[in-house]
Design a protein around this motif. Structure first.
Motif, PDB file in Angstrom:
ATOM      1  N   UNK A 100      57.806  55.165 -19.609  1.00 47.06           N
ATOM      2  CA  UNK A 100      58.182  56.368 -20.361  1.00 47.06           C
ATOM      3  C   UNK A 100      57.298  56.629 -21.578  1.00 47.06           C
ATOM      4  N   UNK A 101      56.293  55.816 -21.799  1.00 47.76           N
ATOM      5  CA  UNK A 101      55.506  55.896 -23.038  1.00 47.76           C
ATOM      6  C   UNK A 101      54.819  57.251 -23.197  1.00 47.76           C
ATOM      7  N   UNK A 102      54.097  57.710 -22.199  1.00 50.75           N
ATOM      8  CA  UNK A 102      53.364  58.969 -22.338  1.00 50.75           C
ATOM      9  C   UNK A 102      54.317  60.158 -22.498  1.00 50.75           C
ATOM     10  N   UNK A 103      55.438  60.125 -21.819  1.00 53.71           N
ATOM     11  CA  UNK A 103      56.417  61.210 -21.976  1.00 53.71           C
ATOM     12  C   UNK A 103      56.955  61.231 -23.400  1.00 53.71           C
ATOM     13  N   UNK A 104      57.175  60.075 -23.973  1.00 51.84           N
ATOM     14  CA  UNK A 104      57.668  59.985 -25.341  1.00 51.84           C
ATOM     15  C   UNK A 104      56.699  60.655 -26.307  1.00 51.84           C
ATOM     16  N   UNK A 105      55.399  60.369 -26.163  1.00 51.60           N
ATOM     17  CA  UNK A 105      54.395  60.985 -27.034  1.00 51.60           C
ATOM     18  C   UNK A 105      54.269  62.478 -26.772  1.00 51.60           C
ATOM     19  N   UNK A 106      54.262  62.870 -25.523  1.00 50.74           N
ATOM     20  CA  UNK A 106      54.136  64.299 -25.196  1.00 50.74           C
ATOM     21  C   UNK A 106      55.278  65.091 -25.809  1.00 50.74           C
ATOM     22  N   UNK A 107      56.492  64.571 -25.705  1.00 51.50           N
ATOM     23  CA  UNK A 107      57.648  65.268 -26.263  1.00 51.50           C
ATOM     24  C   UNK A 107      57.564  65.350 -27.783  1.00 51.50           C
ATOM     25  N   UNK A 108      57.126  64.261 -28.417  1.00 48.83           N
ATOM     26  CA  UNK A 108      57.041  64.264 -29.880  1.00 48.83           C
ATOM     27  C   UNK A 108      55.971  65.236 -30.368  1.00 48.83           C
TER      28      UNK A 108
END
Length: 264
Positions: A100-108
């Motif tokens: 989930x790391x890249x999704x976390x950054x994209x959302x932020x």
């Protein structure tokens, strides 16, 4: 920028990492966030690294293999070719902590004006991947603390592509601390906006160039002093010595148990 549409480029600098490179690439490919670009910059490895990378075929968007002038030169090559709005750099012996790391950054990034976002990092033993030896936390970071040689963990750093066009990428005249100099330039000299994610997002194999021996530690701190002073931030050897107790605390079993584990 929508969190489900921004292209994220991951630059992977690598040289003779046949034992770990598949673990790194697999951690990127396993990410649930799909708009991504993988650029691997190999410094003309002499082991089987390149052979293993070629097996991924078109799952690696760009594979560059040529001599370079060190890891920061490799990073710059990848950044120059990146199409993504957001760029992260993951070394060839590190890997993302969960899918989930890249999704976390994209959302932020989608809901934030931040130019840079970073998080926490977990170091594991080279002899035992399951053994955590250090939690590198950015929880109490502020740009003023750069004068003490304290920087957020670089493998957790994601930067808007436009930042590199505005302030430049990594300086090749720094041998082992161009990442530190970049952050001083970005956060102190240019006062760019930043945010922190309260999670461990990268696992890193403990023991790198900057901590290999006393000579490397001396060279690292000498470059840190130069990086600070060249960007208008006062520091010195005494101030850098003050970071030692805080760094030792990162090896505390209590801190390792209390660290946030999931990127969510």
């Amino acid at each position: 920028m929508r969190g489900d549409s921004a292209l994220i480029t991951i630059v992977v600098p690598v040289l003779n990492m046949e034992r770990t490179i598949c673990r790194t690439i697999d951690s990127i490919l396993s990410q649930s966030y799909q708009p991504r670009e993988i650029i691997v910059v190999d410094g003309r490895s002499s082991d089987s690294t390149l052979e293993k990378l070629r097996r991924y075929g078109n799952r690696i968007d760009q594979l560059i293999s040529e001599p370079d002038r060190g890891i920061y030169d490799a990073m710059n090559k990848g950044i120059a070719r990146a199409r993504g709005e957001i760029i992260g750099i993951l070394n060839g012996d590190d890997y993302y902590a969960n899918p989930q790391v890249l999704r976390l950054y994209a959302d932020r990034f989608a809901r934030s004006p931040a130019d840079l976002i970073f998080a926490d990092l977990e170091c594991f033993s080279a002899a035992d991947e399951m053994k955590t030896v250090r939690i590198y936390s950015s929880r109490r970071f502020s740009p003023a603390k750069l004068r003490y040689g304290w920087m957020p963990p670089h493998p957790t750093l994601f930067v808007r592509n436009s930042v590199y066009h505005r302030i430049g990428a990594y300086r090749r005249d720094y041998r082992i601390s161009a990442d530190f100099e970049f952050l001083v330039r970005a956060l102190w000299r240019h006062q760019l906006r930043y945010e922190r994610i309260d999670a461990v997002v990268v696992r890193m194999q403990y023991g790198g160039t900057s901590s290999r021996n006393l000579a490397a530690v001396f060279r690292l701190n000498r470059e840190i002093i130069r990086a600070c002073r060249s960007n208008g931030l006062s520091t010195g050897w005494v101030r850098l010595a003050l970071k030692i107790p805080r760094k030792l605390l990162e090896f505390s079993p209590r801190l390792r148990r209390s660290a946030p584990r999931n990127a969510s």
